[in-house]
Design an enzyme around this catalytic site. Structure first.
Site, PDB file in Angstrom:
ATOM      1  N   ALA A  34       0.817  -1.211   0.000  1.00 15.47           N
ATOM      2  CA  ALA A  34       0.000   0.000   0.000  1.00 15.47           C
ATOM      3  C   ALA A  34       0.855   1.267   0.000  1.00 15.47           C
ATOM      4  CB  ALA A  34      -0.937  -0.007   1.201  1.00 15.47           C
TER       5      ALA A  34
ATOM      6  N   GLY B 240       4.407   1.675  -0.395  1.00 16.77           N
ATOM      7  CA  GLY B 240       5.348   1.742  -1.510  1.00 16.77           C
ATOM      8  C   GLY B 240       4.643   1.874  -2.840  1.00 16.77           C
TER       9      GLY B 240
ATOM     10  N   ASN C  33       6.952   2.752  10.364  1.00 17.19           N
ATOM     11  CA  ASN C  33       6.497   3.288  11.637  1.00 17.19           C
ATOM     12  C   ASN C  33       7.426   2.871  12.765  1.00 17.19           C
ATOM     13  OD1 ASN C  33       4.100   4.575  10.741  1.00 17.19           O
ATOM     14  ND2 ASN C  33       3.065   2.602  10.639  1.00 17.19           N
TER      15      ASN C  33
ATOM     16  N   LYS D  39       4.947  10.708  15.510  1.00 17.77           N
ATOM     17  CA  LYS D  39       4.111   9.772  14.747  1.00 17.77           C
ATOM     18  C   LYS D  39       3.507   8.712  15.661  1.00 17.77           C
ATOM     19  CE  LYS D  39       2.473   8.086  10.831  1.00 17.77           C
ATOM     20  NZ  LYS D  39       3.184   7.095  10.029  1.00 17.77           N
TER      21      LYS D  39
ATOM     22  N   ASN E  11      -0.016   6.384  16.163  1.00 10.40           N
ATOM     23  CA  ASN E  11       0.100   4.949  15.902  1.00 10.40           C
ATOM     24  C   ASN E  11      -0.144   4.092  17.136  1.00 10.40           C
ATOM     25  OD1 ASN E  11       0.568   4.596  13.128  1.00 10.40           O
ATOM     26  ND2 ASN E  11       2.678   5.279  13.321  1.00 10.40           N
TER      27      ASN E  11
ATOM     28  N   ASN F 261      -3.533   1.979  16.086  1.00 16.32           N
ATOM     29  CA  ASN F 261      -3.124   0.672  15.578  1.00 16.32           C
ATOM     30  C   ASN F 261      -3.462  -0.422  16.584  1.00 16.32           C
ATOM     31  OD1 ASN F 261      -1.632   0.362  12.904  1.00 16.32           O
ATOM     32  ND2 ASN F 261      -0.725   2.247  13.684  1.00 16.32           N
TER      33      ASN F 261
ATOM     34  N   GLU G 194       3.743  -5.153  14.012  1.00 14.57           N
ATOM     35  CA  GLU G 194       4.924  -4.291  14.199  1.00 14.57           C
ATOM     36  C   GLU G 194       5.059  -3.867  15.666  1.00 14.57           C
ATOM     37  OE1 GLU G 194       5.882  -1.628  10.505  1.00 14.57           O
ATOM     38  OE2 GLU G 194       3.736  -1.543  10.860  1.00 14.57           O
TER      39      GLU G 194
END
Length: 315
Positions: free
Chosen positions: A15, A17, A107, A194, A198, A202, A276
């Site tokens: 998504a 890239g 991220n 950021k 996140n 997330n 992640e």
């Protein structure tokens, strides 16, 4: 004779890239996409973007199944998740020109530090922070709902001016493609900023099985989001990064106005891919703890997600 436009490689053409690579290709840049499972589809059909801001775009792209087949690239945008960083260095080295600029569009904290030792000293390493609502719809298909800015900061490499000229050059590439991009003088602080978004959205999307609209519509989850945001701001300050006054509230209000969005971690969870957690939770918790700061809500969220992640992959 006009100077040659830089050659841009995309490592991880999902998504993130795929979106930025396609926008750069549309603007006339020489862009080369490295793909894995979607290679055959993209080679045959190209990439398709369904964007609320830019309309529908489908175009053939220069696609590769192997980094060894790519031409030497002046810029490499790494859109692969931080969970695969151990495998990325050899691909980057194969696709990089002699003094290439590597931009990690990832991220979390510690991603540059994780990758840097595996890269040659002649390569420049930058961090790129994407503020965008985008996800994959299917093989070679990307849906872009809102936002799109990508801000850049220099991490390390042979630049003698702290990387300022290189960062400005990179931001100029994005701006030439119609994407807002700013230079960030302090990459570590920008990465903490950021995390303010996140960490809550997330993690809670996975833990509660909820996208942003229902999370923002419920009084309890609104309070929890704001409490988690406040902890990230506290952790950043403990580590020497005082974030702008009212920054968390600013992100909270932006999210209220966004279209309903499932964060990337939810998609990883749904597809049973590794979450992640190292970069978004473990590393900032470790840095804050080393600075004498405990973040109990964030730690509890991390522990819950770690259990879910292990159970997901065991099944």
């Amino acid at each position: 004779m006009a100077p040659r436009k830089p050659r841009i490689g995309i490592i991880g053409s999902g998504a993130i890239g795929g979106f930025y690579g396609l926008m750069l290709a549309r603007a006339g840049f020489d862009v080369h996409f490295l793909l894995r499972s979607e290679y055959a589809v993209v080679r045959e059909q190209g990439l398709k973007l369904d964007s609320a801001l830019h309309g529908t775009l489908q175009m053939p792209v220069q696609a590769y199944a192997s980094a060894a087949d790519m031409p030497p690239c002046d810029w490499l945008l790494v859109g692969a998740k931080a969970t695969s960083n151990a495998e990325l260095a050899p691909l980057i080295v194969q696709a990089a020109a002699a003094d290439a600029k590597i931009v990690l569009l990832q991220n979390g904290l510690g991603v540059e530090e994780q990758l840097r030792p595996a890269l040659p000293d002649n390569l420049h390493l930058l961090g790129g922070l994407c503020f965008i609502c985008v996800n994959r719809q299917g093989p070679g298909e990307i849906r872009h709902q809102a936002l799109g800015a990508v801000n850049l900061g220099y991490h390390s490499g042979p630049a003698r001016d702290g990387g300022a000229a290189i960062v400005e050059e990179g931001a100029g590439l994005f701006r030439a493609a119609g994407i807002d991009s700013q230079a960030m003088p302090n990459l570590a602080q920008a990465r903490w900023q950021k995390l303010v978004w996140n960490v809550p959205y997330n993690g809670l999307s996975v833990l509660l099985g909820a996208s942003t609209a229902p999370l923002m519509a419920d009084a309890d989850t609104r309070d929890l989001i704001q409490a988690l945001m406040a902890e990230v701001v506290e952790g950043a300050a403990a580590c020497g990064h005082v974030l702008p006054e009212g920054y968390a509230e600013h992100l909270f209000r932006i999210t209220e106005k966004m279209p309903d969005y499932w964060p990337s971690m939810y998609h990883d969870h749904a597809q049973q891919r590794p979450l992640e957690l190292q970069a978004i939770y473990h590393e900032p918790l470790k840095q804050a703890r080393a600075a004498g700061c405990n973040l109990p809500r964030m730690h509890m969220l991390y522990q819950s997600l770690a259990f879910i992640d292990r159970a997901n992959r065991a099944g």
